[in-house]
Design an enzyme around this catalytic site. Sequence first.
Site, short mmCIF file in Angstrom:
data_model
loop_
_atom_site.label_atom_id
_atom_site.label_comp_id
_atom_site.label_asym_id
_atom_site.label_seq_id
_atom_site.Cartn_x
_atom_site.Cartn_y
_atom_site.Cartn_z
N LYS A 152 0.98 -1.25 0.38
CA LYS A 152 -0.02 -0.03 0.12
C LYS A 152 0.56 1.63 -0.26
O LYS A 152 0.61 2.00 -0.49
CB LYS A 152 -1.18 0.58 1.02
CG LYS A 152 -1.93 -1.05 0.96
CD LYS A 152 -3.20 -1.08 1.90
CE LYS A 152 -4.14 -1.75 1.63
NZ LYS A 152 -5.71 -2.18 2.54
N ASP A 159 -9.59 3.09 1.71
CA ASP A 159 -9.21 2.53 3.38
C ASP A 159 -9.89 3.16 3.98
O ASP A 159 -11.02 3.14 4.94
CB ASP A 159 -8.48 1.71 3.94
CG ASP A 159 -7.95 0.47 3.18
OD1 ASP A 159 -8.68 -0.15 2.59
OD2 ASP A 159 -6.25 -0.02 2.93
N LEU A 181 -8.43 -5.92 11.84
CA LEU A 181 -8.49 -5.65 10.17
C LEU A 181 -8.55 -7.61 9.53
O LEU A 181 -8.70 -7.15 8.51
CB LEU A 181 -7.34 -4.61 9.71
CG LEU A 181 -8.11 -3.31 10.09
CD1 LEU A 181 -7.39 -2.30 9.65
CD2 LEU A 181 -9.17 -3.81 10.20
P1 ATR Z 1 -0.67 -3.16 5.52
O1 ATR Z 1 -0.06 -1.88 5.15
O2 ATR Z 1 -1.32 -3.58 5.64
O3 ATR Z 1 -0.43 -1.91 6.90
P2 ATR Z 1 2.70 -3.26 6.71
O4 ATR Z 1 3.05 -2.20 6.14
O5 ATR Z 1 3.75 -4.79 6.48
O6 ATR Z 1 0.79 -3.50 6.09
O7 ATR Z 1 2.29 -2.61 8.21
C1 ATR Z 1 1.98 -3.76 8.99
C2 ATR Z 1 2.38 -3.99 10.43
O8 ATR Z 1 1.87 -4.74 11.33
C3 ATR Z 1 3.76 -3.11 11.09
O9 ATR Z 1 3.32 -2.16 11.68
C4 ATR Z 1 4.13 -3.61 11.94
O10 ATR Z 1 4.76 -3.89 13.09
P3 ATR Z 1 6.46 -3.18 12.82
O11 ATR Z 1 5.73 -1.83 12.07
O12 ATR Z 1 7.55 -3.31 14.14
O13 ATR Z 1 6.96 -3.96 11.64
C5 ATR Z 1 3.25 -5.01 12.22
N1 ATR Z 1 3.40 -6.11 12.70
C6 ATR Z 1 3.52 -6.80 11.65
N2 ATR Z 1 3.61 -8.40 12.51
C7 ATR Z 1 4.03 -8.16 14.05
C8 ATR Z 1 3.90 -9.03 15.26
N3 ATR Z 1 4.04 -10.22 15.00
N4 ATR Z 1 3.91 -8.60 15.53
C9 ATR Z 1 3.60 -6.35 15.63
N5 ATR Z 1 3.30 -6.20 15.02
C10 ATR Z 1 3.41 -6.81 13.83
#
Ligand code: ATR
Length: 284
Positions: free
Chosen positions: A70, A106, A229
Amino acid sequence: MIDVRTKILGLVGYPVEHSLSPLLHNQAIKRLNLNYVYLPLPIKPENLREGIEGIRALGVLGVNVTIPYKEKVIPFLDELDSLANKIGAVNTIKNNNGILKGYNTDVSGFARMVEKDGGCKIKGKKAMVIGAGGASKAVITALCSKGIKELYLLNRNEEKGKNLIEIYKSKFPDVYFIAGGIRPEFYFSLVKKIDLLVDTTPVGMAPKENVDPVIIPEALHSNLLVIDLVYNPGETTLIKAAKKRGAKTLNGLGMLIYQGSESFQIWTGYTPEISHWKKIIKIK
Ligand code: ATR
């Protein structure tokens, strides 16, 4: 029926197998008797630029953009509408004769789900948002635009969460913001004060559904609307824990439907019937 005039729509992301968007959009196309087809278009991270160029080259009319692109697609687009530009995240692309324009549906999709399906007026409420990626930006923008009073952001990478909040502080000076890590000593007492908890992380999403919820169940209470979500599975471990404690819950299906209907309108000019879509995926 597919013929020489069929226009192509699709879903860009990686992976995309678990998405319901192809089903919903193709059902709407059928019901409205339009000559379009909506295809899964998975693009591996190393091919993102070529994949987006392919939309232009092949004359694909429009795509949705999902995890993890995104934000990453933005450098490859020609134009952004003002909302997508403001929040720095795109979930919809329209190809206007070779000019690729990015939109974000969104934001309104999330607000419609909270207010219509969740029965929760956002104005004056207190919310906690978990995650700081593209989906989180849409959620924060929706909450702030609708007059949330206090917003607490939790992120695994604390620095990233804090930086994100700094940007919103200047855009929405009337909202009281706090950011911190996903640590019980930080969030436990804050959860007691909030009305709305939104998990925007992929934690609990299939195929890794059997994981601990992103925050500990003991923090949850019955005065909450808890939104995850993730919609596959329909009930994540967070939603199950929230229900057990008497909270109201929603998964991401409502948002999927509302944002999808606005995207469909951007591409085709037609609006899918929301109740038909809800019936397909069995939401009341
Ligand atoms: P999207 O565009 O769908 O929001 P993204 O940009 O990859 O996807 O963001 C995913 C979010 O989920 C991020 O905030 C990530 O945390 P970090 O910024 O610390 O990477 C969070 N996230 C992903 N896996 C996670 C996990 N196992 N525990 C906690 N937060 C997680």
